[in-house]
Design an enzyme around this catalytic site. Structure first.
Site, PDB file in Angstrom:
ATOM      1  N   SER A 177       0.839  -1.197   0.000  1.00  0.00           N
ATOM      2  CA  SER A 177       0.000   0.000   0.000  1.00  0.00           C
ATOM      3  C   SER A 177       0.871   1.243   0.000  1.00  0.00           C
ATOM      4  CB  SER A 177      -0.889   0.013   1.251  1.00  0.00           C
ATOM      5  OG  SER A 177      -1.499   1.269   1.456  1.00  0.00           O
ATOM      6  N   TYR A 190      -2.288  -1.169  10.416  1.00  0.00           N
ATOM      7  CA  TYR A 190      -2.399  -1.519   9.000  1.00  0.00           C
ATOM      8  C   TYR A 190      -1.167  -1.059   8.228  1.00  0.00           C
ATOM      9  CZ  TYR A 190      -4.168  -1.290   4.170  1.00  0.00           C
ATOM     10  OH  TYR A 190      -4.338  -1.417   2.797  1.00  0.00           O
TER      11      TYR A 190
END
Length: 285
Positions: A177, A190
């Site tokens: 990401s 995350y």
């Protein structure tokens, strides 16, 4: 002309998110995308393949000639819709439901894929979850462990078994990401897992290169998937993606072709790399 939505209707849903409940539903494959047998005869296993980026990857792979196994938690309706889309492309689609945070399940999912579809050429480690918290003190032990189990430990589990079946020319693609590069103050755990995936990708590439297996990654920016309304409040969802240079979020259809490239022979000299599909969010690699 860019006709992608600049904003989204305010909406929230429980985890895991359901694609069929989203407004609007994400774009999975753009009109005019033509397959050219880039993955003809191959078999791909895609975790988190029921919806969002995973669904788009499954459909693009199928249009390029691959049979598909998708792994998902319990989103049966979304998974069945993905299977219909894959079968519409004339390819097989195996559905495997279970918890990717459990090594036994991951091992059996790979074995079932090989048994039912004959082999395994491409592994896409894409399953992920996130839970927004404004304060590290609000991240419970349960949430922390769950996020790491799903996002990074599962990759170890799937790769360990997949390597028993993959041959020279196979490919492993990991979804990291943009948060691995510049973080996100609402997504501490995350973002930490995504940073771990980045290092996992680069190091695993070195470990298996002599086997003729290529390992690469994709680092999406803000993409309209079920993870978004399942993670943030209505106000955040409404403005999601507007800080990119294109002033909008991306669609799964705009990410999946990167996976096609990394899975195909087009990327034969690409290894240990991460492709950035993020609408212009500049990162230091």
């Amino acid at each position: 002309m860019d006709n992608k939505p600049k904003s989204f209707p305010p909406q929230e849903m429980e985890q895991p998110g359901k694609e069929h409940k989203m407004t609007p539903e994400p774009e999975i494959i753009r009109d005019g995308y033509k397959g050219s047998d880039k993955l003809k005869g191959k078999v791909a296993l895609i975790t988190g393949g029921d919806s969002g980026i995973g669904r788009a990857v499954a459909v693009h792979f199928a249009r390029e000639g691959a049979d598909i196994a998708i792994v998902y938690l319990n989103e049966d309706k979304d998974a069945k819709e993905t299977r219909q889309l894959v079968e519409k492309e004339g390819r097989k689609c195996l559905l495997i439901s279970g918890d990717v945070g459990k090594e036994d399940f991951c091992r059996e999912a790979v074995k079932k894929t090989v048994k039912e579809l004959g082999k395994l050429d491409v592994l896409v480690n894409n399953a992920g979850e996130q839970h927004a918290q404004e304060d590290i003190r609000d991240i419970t032990e349960e949430q922390l462990k769950r996020t790491f189990d799903t996002n990074i430990f599962s990759m170890f589990y799937f790769v360990k078994e997949a390597l028993n079946h993959m041959k020279k020319g196979s490919a492993i693609i990991n979804t990291t990401s943009v948060t691995a590069y510049h973080g996100n103050k609402l997504l501490l755990d995350y973002s930490s897992t995504k940073g771990a995936i980045l290092t996992f990708t680069r190091t695993l590439a070195q470990m298996v290169a002599d086997k003729g297996i290529r390992v690469n990654g994709v680092a999406p920016g803000p993409i309209w998937t079920p993870l978004i309304p399942a993670s943030f409040d209505k106000e955040h969802v409404e403005k999601f993606g507007q800080k990119t240079l294109l002033k909008r979020a991306g669609q799964p259809s705009e990410v999946a072709p990167a996976y096609v490239y990394l899975a195909s022979d087009d990327s034969a000299f690409t290894i240990g790399e991460v492709m950035h599909i993020n609408g212009g969010e500049m990162v230091t690699t």
